[in-house]
Design a protein around this motif. Structure first.
Motif, PDB file in Angstrom:
ATOM      1  N   ALA A 188       0.838  -1.213   0.000  1.00  0.00           N
ATOM      2  CA  ALA A 188       0.000   0.000   0.000  1.00  0.00           C
ATOM      3  C   ALA A 188       0.865   1.252   0.000  1.00  0.00           C
ATOM      4  O   ALA A 188       0.526   2.245  -0.659  1.00  0.00           O
ATOM      5  CB  ALA A 188      -0.928  -0.009   1.207  1.00  0.00           C
ATOM      6  N   THR A 189       1.986   1.212   0.717  1.00  0.00           N
ATOM      7  CA  THR A 189       2.889   2.360   0.729  1.00  0.00           C
ATOM      8  C   THR A 189       3.458   2.605  -0.659  1.00  0.00           C
ATOM      9  O   THR A 189       3.496   3.740  -1.143  1.00  0.00           O
ATOM     10  CB  THR A 189       4.019   2.150   1.757  1.00  0.00           C
ATOM     11  N   TRP A 190       3.894   1.532  -1.330  1.00  0.00           N
ATOM     12  CA  TRP A 190       4.404   1.677  -2.700  1.00  0.00           C
ATOM     13  C   TRP A 190       3.305   2.214  -3.624  1.00  0.00           C
ATOM     14  O   TRP A 190       3.566   3.081  -4.455  1.00  0.00           O
ATOM     15  CB  TRP A 190       4.936   0.346  -3.220  1.00  0.00           C
ATOM     16  N   LYS A 191       2.109   1.693  -3.475  1.00  0.00           N
ATOM     17  CA  LYS A 191       1.021   2.139  -4.327  1.00  0.00           C
ATOM     18  C   LYS A 191       0.703   3.611  -4.068  1.00  0.00           C
ATOM     19  O   LYS A 191       0.491   4.392  -4.999  1.00  0.00           O
ATOM     20  CB  LYS A 191      -0.219   1.273  -4.103  1.00  0.00           C
ATOM     21  N   LEU A 192       0.664   3.985  -2.798  1.00  0.00           N
ATOM     22  CA  LEU A 192       0.395   5.367  -2.437  1.00  0.00           C
ATOM     23  C   LEU A 192       1.437   6.307  -3.041  1.00  0.00           C
ATOM     24  O   LEU A 192       1.125   7.393  -3.516  1.00  0.00           O
ATOM     25  CB  LEU A 192       0.385   5.507  -0.911  1.00  0.00           C
ATOM     26  N   LEU A 193       2.664   5.871  -3.034  1.00  0.00           N
ATOM     27  CA  LEU A 193       3.743   6.685  -3.592  1.00  0.00           C
ATOM     28  C   LEU A 193       3.781   6.624  -5.121  1.00  0.00           C
ATOM     29  O   LEU A 193       4.550   7.349  -5.737  1.00  0.00           O
ATOM     30  CB  LEU A 193       5.092   6.236  -3.008  1.00  0.00           C
TER      31      LEU A 193
END
Length: 197
Positions: A188-193
C-alpha cells in the motif's frame, strides 16, 4: 524548478525515495539509528508466554519492516547496532533486558540476518505486492526461528523438541498477524507513492 519526483530506479527500497542527494551519509546514519531505536521501542511491546522464556514482542515485526524499508545494508547496520548496544547493557531488548546471557539472544541474531535477507529481497521487489510481501515475511520469520530456537535449546539445556514447543509454536499465530499487517502496509505504501516497479 520542477517539483516532480524522478522515477525510482529498479532495485529501490522505500528509504531510497527520501531526498538526500547532498547528505546521503547523514540520512543513512539517521535511518540506521532510527531503525535500531524503533526495534528497541517495539521490543518493549512484550507479552509473556506461559512456559516460555521468550515473550511475544513487536521487535520481530520492526526488524522485518526495517529490513524491507531500508534495504540489506542499512537493515543489517540497524539490527547490528541494536544487538551490540543491547549486549553492551542498554536495556532495550524484550522486557527492558540487556546483556549476553539471555536465552532469547538467538532471536536477536536471527533478526539481524533476517533484516539483511528481507532487505535484499525488497530490492528485488519482494515488498511490492501482497503475495511477494507474504513470501518475504515468511522467509524472514523462518530465519529468525532457525537461529533463535536452536540458541534457546543450547542456552537453556532444553531438547530441540522442547525449544520448538517453547520458542516457536506459541508465536505462529502472532507472526501470521504481523505478516498480514506487513502484506497490507508495504504494498500500500508503494502504491500510495505511485512507485511500483
Amino acid at each position: 524548478m520542477s517539483t516532480a519526483a524522478a522515477p525510482v530506479r529498479s532495485g529501490a527500497v522505500l528509504a531510497d525515495l527520501l531526498p538526500a542527494a547532498r547528505h546521503r551519509y547523514a540520512v543513512d546514519a539517521a535511518l540506521v539509528l532510527g531503525g535500531a531505536a524503533l526495534t528497541g521501542i517495539a521490543a518493549q511491546i512484550a507479552v509473556p508466554v506461559p512456559g516460555s522464556p521468550v515473550p511475544v514482542t513487536g521487535q520481530t515485526f520492526a526488524a522485518l519492516l526495517i529490513g524491507t524499508a531500508l534495504g540489506a545494508r542499512r537493515g543489517f547496520l540497524s539490527l547490528a547496532l541494536y544487538a551490540l548496544v543491547g549486549m553492551a547493557g542498554m536495556p532495550w531488548f524484550a522486557e527492558a533486558s540487556s546483556g549476553w546471557s539471555m536465552p532469547s539472544l538467538g532471536y536477536v541474531f536471527g533478526m539481524l540476518l533476517a533484516a539483511t535477507v528481507v532487505g535484499a529481497l525488497a530490492r528485488r521487489g519482494g515488498d511490492r505486492s501482497v503475495l511477494r510481501t507474504a513470501g518475504t515475511m515468511v522467509l524472514g520469520s523462518a530465519i529468525i526461528y532457525a537461529i533463535g530456537v536452536p540458541y534457546l535449546a543450547l542456552s537453556t539445556g532444553m531438547s530441540l523438541t522442547a525449544a520448538v514447543a517453547a520458542g516457536l509454536t506459541p508465536f505462529l499465530i502472532g507472526d501470521a498477524l504481523k505478516a498480514a499487517l506487513a502484506m497490507g502496509l508495504l504494498p500500500a505504501t508503494w502504491k500510495l507513492l505511485g512507485r511500483r516497479g
